[in-house]
Design a protein around this motif. Structure first.
Motif, PDB file in Angstrom:
ATOM      1  N   THR A   1      -7.951   1.708  -5.447  1.00 45.94           N
ATOM      2  CA  THR A   1      -7.691   2.854  -4.298  1.00 45.94           C
ATOM      3  C   THR A   1      -8.894   2.890  -2.995  1.00 45.94           C
ATOM      4  O   THR A   1      -9.996   2.649  -3.541  1.00 45.94           O
ATOM      5  CB  THR A   1      -7.728   4.536  -5.198  1.00 45.94           C
TER       6      THR A   1
ATOM      7  N   LEU B   1      -5.547   5.983   0.319  1.00 46.32           N
ATOM      8  CA  LEU B   1      -5.187   4.526  -0.337  1.00 46.32           C
ATOM      9  C   LEU B   1      -4.875   3.924  -2.106  1.00 46.32           C
ATOM     10  O   LEU B   1      -5.456   4.190  -1.921  1.00 46.32           O
ATOM     11  CB  LEU B   1      -5.173   3.122   0.955  1.00 46.32           C
TER      12      LEU B   1
ATOM     13  N   HIS C   1       1.081  -0.001   8.648  1.00 47.81           N
ATOM     14  CA  HIS C   1       0.656   0.621   8.251  1.00 47.81           C
ATOM     15  C   HIS C   1       0.055   1.874   8.782  1.00 47.81           C
ATOM     16  O   HIS C   1       0.762   2.104  10.741  1.00 47.81           O
ATOM     17  CB  HIS C   1      -0.870  -0.449   8.293  1.00 47.81           C
TER      18      HIS C   1
ATOM     19  N   GLU D   1      -3.549   0.411  -2.854  1.00 47.05           N
ATOM     20  CA  GLU D   1      -3.448  -1.100  -2.218  1.00 47.05           C
ATOM     21  C   GLU D   1      -3.082  -1.473  -3.753  1.00 47.05           C
ATOM     22  O   GLU D   1      -3.722  -1.399  -4.993  1.00 47.05           O
ATOM     23  CB  GLU D   1      -4.278  -1.331  -1.387  1.00 47.05           C
TER      24      GLU D   1
ATOM     25  N   ARG E   1       1.078  -1.144   0.034  1.00 48.68           N
ATOM     26  CA  ARG E   1       0.432  -0.440   0.186  1.00 48.68           C
ATOM     27  C   ARG E   1       0.864   1.181   0.224  1.00 48.68           C
ATOM     28  O   ARG E   1       1.911   1.585   0.544  1.00 48.68           O
ATOM     29  CB  ARG E   1      -1.023   0.193   0.650  1.00 48.68           C
TER      30      ARG E   1
ATOM     31  N   TRP F   1       0.924   5.776   0.488  1.00 49.31           N
ATOM     32  CA  TRP F   1      -0.385   6.560   1.215  1.00 49.31           C
ATOM     33  C   TRP F   1       0.858   8.247   1.354  1.00 49.31           C
ATOM     34  O   TRP F   1       1.750   8.087   1.420  1.00 49.31           O
ATOM     35  CB  TRP F   1      -1.076   6.270   2.217  1.00 49.31           C
TER      36      TRP F   1
END
Length: 449
Positions: free
Chosen positions: A343, A327, A320, A329, A289, A291
């Motif tokens: 997303t 996010l 995380h 992923e 992931r 972000w």
């Protein structure tokens, strides 16, 4: 699916020579969706040599190594096929000859090809508005192939064995491995009477490509379906690139007007001023992931804190992030040859994000979430760093799906209305919320696109 496969003998029959799979059952079907749309077929040559792609309907095109041909096919098309021709020479008028797959000596095919050739066959928007598709070796084999959906559906077919190298001597042909019907022209191999069984030759093909048609009545395990409206990709020689298992590069770019601290697991983290990018190499077979963190302060040792997306107070994330954060992923090589990506707003929202491929010919369009979610966020979900998710706020089964039985809520619908193509709660299995690409694809993640 099991019921469909068990009835496939009703679906496929073959011509007098039994060289090709013809969707005769389609003549009896009357159902057709008025809302059906044309399907896109991205035909890509990943062989180390030139092939001349052929399609009926569609014509033909020369594809050098790495080139693609986007082909739009009308809804309701049936009895269609795509294949690669090899060893071709054509003049300026499109006249010539191919060693395998030749279709009457012309570049723009109007009829089927000459064996041996590996076939991708399909019929669109048929019974219950389903597409039916297969890879067939009934006409032999010339190049490895992947035939897979790129939207709505995630079950594709691959045939990438070394069939030419292992071909029985009696079936060997210039450029490929022939089918026994072409070689022997007997009922045993051509199924002229419609009652034939597997043979040693069909078993040779089946053992190497279990999901492909190997002889005329090989229906039980060789036909697959996707919802009408699905797009597809046909890849020649996927083994040379799509299965090579090398790193994917994910280019993470900050287009926000403010600094963000990009985070990636695996990968760590990096400060990105407006306009800056971070090229992240990710190994195949990896799930991860990415972000954005906002409102961060870190000391020279990489210790600090962020308003949104904080990962235990370190610059180089190993776990995380803290909600809220938008996010991106992914799961590379999720089902042998496809990457899956999405997303997600399951952890809430902090900055707009776009997640897409860097080579659009090899996969679906990406997913964007660019709405003003922070400005429109319900009061109870507001957070100093963004718009929180209801699970973090209320911590109950209705929003956290602890029992795996939850459904959409007013909060998930709030997110969905603003960003229809993203995940909005843990069991949001909307087919629009995931896109797929061939393994080996590179990607872009853009903050504030």
């Amino acid at each position: 699916m099991h019921a469909f496969r068990s009835s496939c003998l009703l679906i496929f029959t073959f011509s007098h020579k039994m060289r090709s799979c013809v969707f005769s059952f389609l003549l009896m079907l009357t159902y057709f969706s008025a809302s059906a749309h044309a399907a896109r077929f991205d035909i890509t040559n990943r062989c180390t040599y030139t092939v001349w792609a052929a399609a009926v309907p569609g014509g033909g095109r020369k594809l050098n190594s790495g080139e693609s041909w986007p082909l739009d096919v009308s809804a309701g098309t049936k009895g269609a096929r795509i294949w690669a021709r090899t060893g071709c020479n054509f003049d300026g008028a499109g006249r010539g000859r191919c060693q395998t797959g030749d279709c009457g000596g012309i570049l723009q095919c109007q009829g089927f090809g000459q064996p041996p050739n590996t076939l991708a066959e399909y019929a669109l928007n048929q019974f219950q508005n389903l597409d039916f598709f297969d890879i067939s070796l009934v006409e032999g084999f010339n190049v490895p192939m992947v035939f897979s959906p790129t939207s709505n559906c995630d079950r594709g077919i691959t045939c990438k064995a070394n069939i030419n190298g292992e071909c029985p001597d009696v079936l060997r042909a210039p450029g490929g491995c022939n089918n026994p019907c072409t070689v022997f022209e007997t009922d045993e191999y051509c199924c002229n009477s419609g009652t034939c069984e597997p043979t040693d030759y069909s078993r040779f093909f089946k053992q190497r490509c279990p999901d492909a048609y190997s002889y005329s009545k090989d229906d039980q395990t060789s036909t697959f379906t996707c919802p009408g409206g699905t797009d597809y990709q046909v890849v020649f020689c996927p083994g040379t690139q799509a299965y090579r298992g090398l790193k994917a590069t994910i280019n993470i770019t900050n287009k926000c007007s403010f600094v963000v601290w990009a985070a990636a697991v695996p990968g760590g983290g990096q400060k990105l001023n407006p306009g800056q990018s971070w090229a992240l190499g990710v190994k195949s077979d990896t799930e991860g992931r990415i972000w954005a963190r906002t409102g961060c302060e870190f000391n020279s040792e990489g210790q600090g804190r962020c308003d949104s997306g904080d990962c235990s107070g370190v610059l180089e994330c190993r776990g995380h992030g803290r909600a809220p954060h938008t996010l991106a992923e992914y799961a590379l090589k999720k089902n042998s040859y496809l990457d899956m990506a999405k997303t997600s707003l399951v952890e809430g929202f902090n900055v707009p994000v776009e997640f897409s491929s860097a080579s659009a010919a090899s996969c679906d369009p990406g997913i964007k979430c660019t709405a003003d979610i922070n400005g429109l966020c319900p009061m109870e979900l507001r957070d100093p760093g963004g718009c929180n998710n209801p699970c973090t706020v209320f911590n109950n089964d209705q929003f956290c799906c602890k029992s795996d039985k939850c459904t959409a809520t007013s909060y998930s619908k709030f997110f969905k209305d603003l960003c229809p193509d993203v995940y909005t709660y843990p069991l949001d299995h909307d087919s629009r919320s995931t896109f797929s690409c061939l393994n080996g694809t590179d990607y872009n993640v853009v903050f504030c696109p």
